[in-house]
Design a protein around this motif. Structure first.
Motif, mmCIF file in Angstrom:
data_model
loop_
_atom_site.group_PDB
_atom_site.id
_atom_site.type_symbol
_atom_site.label_atom_id
_atom_site.label_comp_id
_atom_site.label_asym_id
_atom_site.label_seq_id
_atom_site.Cartn_x
_atom_site.Cartn_y
_atom_site.Cartn_z
ATOM 1 N N ARG A 17 0.837 -1.198 0.000
ATOM 2 C CA ARG A 17 0.000 0.000 0.000
ATOM 3 C C ARG A 17 0.872 1.249 0.000
ATOM 4 N NH1 ARG A 17 -5.232 0.095 4.064
ATOM 5 N NH2 ARG A 17 -6.611 1.346 2.732
ATOM 6 N N VAL A 18 1.920 1.225 0.823
ATOM 7 C CA VAL A 18 2.835 2.357 0.970
ATOM 8 C C VAL A 18 4.254 1.826 0.975
ATOM 9 C CG1 VAL A 18 3.527 4.315 2.426
ATOM 10 C CG2 VAL A 18 1.137 3.559 2.412
ATOM 11 N N VAL A 19 5.144 2.525 0.274
ATOM 12 C CA VAL A 19 6.579 2.246 0.372
ATOM 13 C C VAL A 19 7.269 3.489 0.913
ATOM 14 C CG1 VAL A 19 8.714 1.787 -0.887
ATOM 15 C CG2 VAL A 19 6.637 0.513 -1.447
ATOM 16 N N ILE A 20 8.006 3.304 1.999
ATOM 17 C CA ILE A 20 8.763 4.385 2.632
ATOM 18 C C ILE A 20 10.230 4.189 2.313
ATOM 19 C CG2 ILE A 20 9.412 5.431 4.846
ATOM 20 C CD1 ILE A 20 6.718 4.318 5.948
ATOM 21 N N ILE A 21 10.868 5.230 1.824
ATOM 22 C CA ILE A 21 12.291 5.176 1.482
ATOM 23 C C ILE A 21 13.075 5.871 2.588
ATOM 24 C CG2 ILE A 21 14.040 5.857 -0.205
ATOM 25 C CD1 ILE A 21 11.745 5.886 -2.307
ATOM 26 N N GLY A 22 13.823 5.093 3.356
ATOM 27 C CA GLY A 22 14.647 5.666 4.415
ATOM 28 C C GLY A 22 14.329 5.093 5.767
ATOM 29 N N GLY A 23 15.348 4.538 6.448
ATOM 30 C CA GLY A 23 15.158 3.834 7.701
ATOM 31 C C GLY A 23 15.709 4.552 8.909
ATOM 32 N N GLY A 24 15.593 5.884 8.936
ATOM 33 C CA GLY A 24 15.880 6.629 10.152
ATOM 34 C C GLY A 24 14.647 6.695 11.025
ATOM 35 N N VAL A 25 14.719 7.505 12.064
ATOM 36 C CA VAL A 25 13.620 7.551 13.015
ATOM 37 C C VAL A 25 12.334 8.042 12.363
ATOM 38 C CG1 VAL A 25 14.143 9.886 13.868
ATOM 39 C CG2 VAL A 25 12.983 8.245 15.364
ATOM 40 N N ILE A 26 12.412 8.937 11.362
ATOM 41 C CA ILE A 26 11.202 9.480 10.738
ATOM 42 C C ILE A 26 10.503 8.404 9.921
ATOM 43 C CG2 ILE A 26 10.248 11.318 9.308
ATOM 44 C CD1 ILE A 26 11.741 12.245 11.888
ATOM 45 N N GLY A 27 11.251 7.714 9.073
ATOM 46 C CA GLY A 27 10.642 6.671 8.256
ATOM 47 C C GLY A 27 10.054 5.554 9.091
ATOM 48 N N CYS A 67 11.581 9.606 2.947
ATOM 49 C CA CYS A 67 12.107 9.848 4.300
ATOM 50 C C CYS A 67 13.611 9.590 4.308
ATOM 51 C CB CYS A 67 11.418 8.937 5.313
ATOM 52 S SG CYS A 67 9.689 9.301 5.618
ATOM 53 N N ALA A 68 14.277 10.065 3.281
ATOM 54 C CA ALA A 68 15.669 9.695 3.041
ATOM 55 C C ALA A 68 16.682 10.587 3.747
ATOM 56 C CB ALA A 68 15.942 9.675 1.528
ATOM 57 N N GLY A 69 16.239 11.407 4.699
ATOM 58 C CA GLY A 69 17.186 12.184 5.493
ATOM 59 C C GLY A 69 17.999 13.133 4.643
ATOM 60 N N TYR A 70 19.333 13.115 4.850
ATOM 61 C CA TYR A 70 20.163 14.044 4.060
ATOM 62 C C TYR A 70 20.342 13.568 2.619
ATOM 63 C CZ TYR A 70 23.887 10.929 5.929
ATOM 64 O OH TYR A 70 24.655 9.846 6.308
ATOM 65 N N TYR A 71 19.765 12.424 2.273
ATOM 66 C CA TYR A 71 19.711 11.998 0.870
ATOM 67 C C TYR A 71 18.367 12.352 0.220
ATOM 68 C CZ TYR A 71 24.106 9.424 0.916
ATOM 69 O OH TYR A 71 25.436 9.099 0.964
ATOM 70 N N HIS A 88 11.256 14.749 5.785
ATOM 71 C CA HIS A 88 12.717 14.898 5.848
ATOM 72 C C HIS A 88 13.089 16.311 6.300
ATOM 73 C CE1 HIS A 88 12.562 17.204 2.104
ATOM 74 N NE2 HIS A 88 11.849 16.222 1.557
ATOM 75 N N SER A 89 14.363 16.597 6.307
ATOM 76 C CA SER A 89 14.921 17.902 6.691
ATOM 77 C C SER A 89 14.679 18.207 8.165
ATOM 78 C CB SER A 89 14.359 19.030 5.804
ATOM 79 O OG SER A 89 14.620 18.788 4.445
#
Length: 812
Positions: free
Chosen positions: A8-18, A203-207, A356-357
């Motif tokens: 249903r959803v794909v989240i890109i980025g495995g930091g705390v936000i993602g 949710c890729a942070g600084y990327y 992000h950011s």
């Protein structure tokens, strides 16, 4: 683990936000969601984050987000059965000046509105909380008992465990490599296969800027993000800190010297110092390429640029200088131009979102997951979150703008945001054709979605330095000038260049009926104009537009400069085939000409029919240039809006000025609009309040056949009645105007909050618009407003309009 082919959803980025977003989606029942992380969870900014957890924020919605997240963290370990080192140490914030104490008073008031208690402190009380510091030069400070620090990796892993237990999928060491669209769905590409999904989240942070490039072919834009280098260091163990900890059974509270721009906190038995230095550095300088993978890596140490801050901190807390440096952390951290995160719909891209950011990602991660999951699932959030909506930055936010603003913001991380102060970096991105003339006339400019507009007009001898705006007071060099500008409009005729009004055209067979099904009220007749409103599904105020009708199915729609991308998306979403929507914000500009002598002015310079009534519009000529004259005025005087091609604006403005119009600025405009009770978008008009609460009943047609968004919710509220209502208050005249979300009290009990305020020079009264509990809204009710710690008397007015309530001047 095999990678699902659909989600249903794909989240890109495995930091705390993602991970927090995945957790909140799964908790709401959306378990068919996948998070992709190219390395291990927390490999980006999360792993080297300091993990500080303040409630304090100068922005109301950000504070609310932090409040929610920190409350979540306090129970998370037990909920998911995962150990988390979370220390509720409390924190002191130091104030060197009275101005800083007033900022603390304002934030303390906002915190109380959320059920958070913070205490104003004397220097002696500060020292009782934190005994190791010098206080002789302090004005005072603030104590937050719920401040503290948390282990960033542990809280992320706890959220991940909770998400997995609810059925969500986390794919580590699975980098996303791109995205594509197919039959209205997203396809996220990875080295392990593709995933087809309904929604995708960056949710890729600084990327995040690099990931954002994948969406350019699908309507995306260059992500306005700059990677900054942030350093903090840990000392060796300090015996005195160890002894205090063992004696008291807890850590020393966090200390933030915000005027010197650093935080200082205990870490085991050492101290952790984290400055935000003015001579800051971007993460990868011009010409340097950000590596494809910078997981669990740091920049080389650069302590020399922190020297002043280290010396200042050692003077404040001498213990800091008694031991050497154990470790220095210098890592990348993403910054948006204003230092606030970007959470919400990805501008211009369907079913794509951003999170992000984050400069304080750990503190904000829990709340960000809640907000972002609501955006994805419902298309709206519980709280109005415009301050972090990615659509707040439009095409002015290019690489140059983003980098200059990020460095300015980082270097002033703890700065006070005074009501008359304009930040100087990255200005002049969008200029009116009249810009040079305005400057020559003394215009002191402000930036509105990148557009430069005059705030007020200075005269020879006026202090126009940046320093003079560093005040919470209403009064300054601008005060007599704003009064003069208001008087010019009231007694004669004034003109304001309103470049940057967001402007769209909508046409095509069926456009009128489509609009009727989207708005809460009625459309204007051909040749006329009115305000139209869009509601959320829960009946709250989504946006307001001016609607000018040219033909049966031909409209011009105008809205606030800030709302350009937000409102264009509202109109373009699910636009039927055969309808045509286009943005003409840069092609056409607007001037407001108002005052009792405005008809005489146009009689000199135009061929218009000046007998046409209020809310009409017509084509005319001024200085040989084609214009549209719209009989409407935001200041409550006889007046017209002059719409013309941008390339003709200089000649048209020159003709208006030569005919006798006095230039006025945004401060005067704001003063006059509040006297009329006119509302501003994302101030008085927000998704925190419903139409009926806001007093917009006359713009809601519950009996019309069209089933517009929010209709059922508003019908239900009309049956039950509202529990609060927006009213106009006159306020005891004081040095300062009530800030946004200032608390309102009745008999000592909090009954509401201020949405906007200003001084009315025509009525000679301080005015506030406030959302109050219904029992406090009767005319004549005596109240108090807390303004930077001082309670001011206020009275509910019988009429929302204090100036010309019968509109006699407006319709003259």
């Amino acid at each position: 683990m095999s990678l699902p082919s659909t989600a249903r959803v794909v989240i890109i980025g495995g930091g705390v936000i993602g991970v927090s977003t995945l957790y909140h989606l799964a908790k709401a029942g959306w378990s068919d969601c996948v998070l992709l992380e190219k390395n291990e969870l927390t490999a980006g900014s999360t792993w080297h984050a300091a993990g500080n957890c303040p409630n304090f924020a100068a922005n109301y919605s950000v504070m609310n987000m932090q409040r929610y997240g920190l409350a979540l963290y306090r129970d998370l370990a037990d909920e998911v059965d995962y150990p988390i080192n979370y220390h509720l140490t409390g924190a002191v914030r130091l104030a060197h000046t009275h101005n800083r104490m007033m900022e603390f008073e304002r934030v303390k008031g906002m915190a109380a509105h959320m059920g958070l208690e913070m205490d104003m402190c004397t220097p002696e009380e500060l020292q009782a909380h934190f005994p190791f510091m010098e206080t002789h030069d302090l004005e005072g400070g603030l104590w937050d008992p719920l401040d503290g620090d948390i282990d960033p990796s542990q809280v992320t892993q706890a959220l991940a465990k909770g998400a997995r237990a609810l059925g969500a999928t986390i794919a580590r060491f699975t980098p996303a490599t791109g995205v594509s669209r197919d039959n209205g769905e997203w396809v996220v590409h990875t080295e392990k296969g593709d995933i087809r999904c309904d929604y995708v989240v960056n949710c890729a942070g600084y990327y995040a800027a690099r990931v954002g490039e994948w969406f350019l072919p699908h309507g995306g834009r260059e992500v306005p993000l700059t990677v900054m280098s942030h350093q903090y260091f840990l000392t060796e163990a300090i015996p005195e800190i160890r002894a205090w900890t063992e004696e008291n059974g807890r850590k020393v509270p966090m200390l933030r010297d915000v005027d010197s721009s650093y935080y200082l906190r205990q870490d085991t038995y050492s101290l952790n110092l984290g400055p935000y230095e003015r001579n800051c550095q971007v993460g990868w300088a011009s010409g340097q390429e950000m590596p494809e993978d910078f997981s669990f890596q740091l920049y080389p140490d650069d302590l020399d640029r922190l020297e002043w801050y280290i010396m200042d901190a050692m003077e404040r807390v001498p213990l800091l200088g008694t031991q050497g440096v154990q470790r220095n952390i210098n890592g990348p951290i993403p910054y948006a131009p204003d230092g606030l995160p970007m959470v919400g719909p990805m501008p211009g891209v369907p079913n794509a979102f951003e999170g992000h950011s984050f400069t304080f990602g750990i503190a904000q991660g829990g709340g960000a997951g809640k907000v972002l999951s609501e955006w994805i699932m419902h298309g709206q959030t519980e709280w109005d979150m415009w301050s972090i909506d990615p659509r707040r930055f439009t095409d002015h936010a290019d690489h140059d703008f983003s980098m200059k603003k990020a460095k300015e913001t980082y270097g002033h991380e703890y700065a006070m945001h005074f009501p008359h102060h304009e930040w100087p970096a990255a200005r002049d991105k969008k200029l009116s054709p009249n810009h040079e003339r305005l400057i020559a006339d003394g215009a002191q400019m402000g930036a509105y979605n990148g557009w430069e507009r005059a705030n007020w007009f200075a005269k020879d001898g006026d202090d126009t330095s940046e320093e003079v705006t560093h005040t919470w007071n209403r009064t300054g060099p601008w005060t007599p000038r704003v009064r003069e500008e208001v008087e010019a409009v009231h007694d004669g005729v004034g003109v304001i260049d309103m470049c940057g009004f967001s402007r769209f055209t909508l046409s095509g067979e069926g456009a009128a009926e489509w609009l009727r099904g989207r708005i809460t009220g009625a459309l204007p007749k051909i040749g006329r104009m009115n305000l139209i409103y869009f509601a959320t599904p829960t009946g709250r105020v989504l946006t307001e537009m001016s609607c000018m009708r040219h033909d049966e199915d031909n409209f011009t729609l105008m809205t606030a400069a800030l709302a350009q991308w937000h409102d264009f998306e509202i109109l373009s979403r699910n636009l039927p085939d055969g309808l045509h929507l286009s943005d003409h914000t840069k092609a056409v500009t607007v001037m407001l000409v108002s005052g009792p002598k405005s008809r005489d002015l146009f009689a000199q310079i135009s061929d218009a029919d000046l007998s046409l009534g209020w809310l009409t519009h017509q084509s005319a000529l001024i200085a040989g240039k084609s214009v549209t004259l719209a009989r409407v005025s935001f200041v409550g005087e006889l007046g017209w809006e002059v719409h013309c091609a941008t390339e003709d604006a200089a000649e048209v403005y020159k003709a208006i000025r030569m005919a006798g119009a006095t230039p006025f600025g945004m401060y005067a405009l704001n003063s006059m609009r509040i006297e009329k009770g006119y509302l501003t978008w994302k101030g008085d008009l927000s998704t925190d309040y419903s139409f009926l609460e806001t007093g917009l009943d006359r713009f809601v047609k519950l009996d019309k056949p069209q089933d517009f968004p929010g209709k059922a919710a508003l019908q239900a509220q009309a049956q039950t009645g509202v529990s609060k209502r927006l009213v106009t208050l006159t306020v005891e005249t004081a040095e300062r105007d009530a800030p946004y979300m200032a608390a309102v009290f009745k008999d000592g009990q909090r009954v509401g909050e201020v949405t906007s305020s200003a001084y009315g020079y025509r009525v000679e009264k301080a005015i506030a618009l406030a959302m109050l509990d219904i029992e406090a809204t009767a005319a004549g009710t005596e109240l108090e407003i807390e303004v930077y710690g001082t309670r001011l008397k206020a009275v509910v007015e019988a009429n929302a309009t204090l100036w010309d309530a019968e509109n006699a001047r407006l319709r003259a």
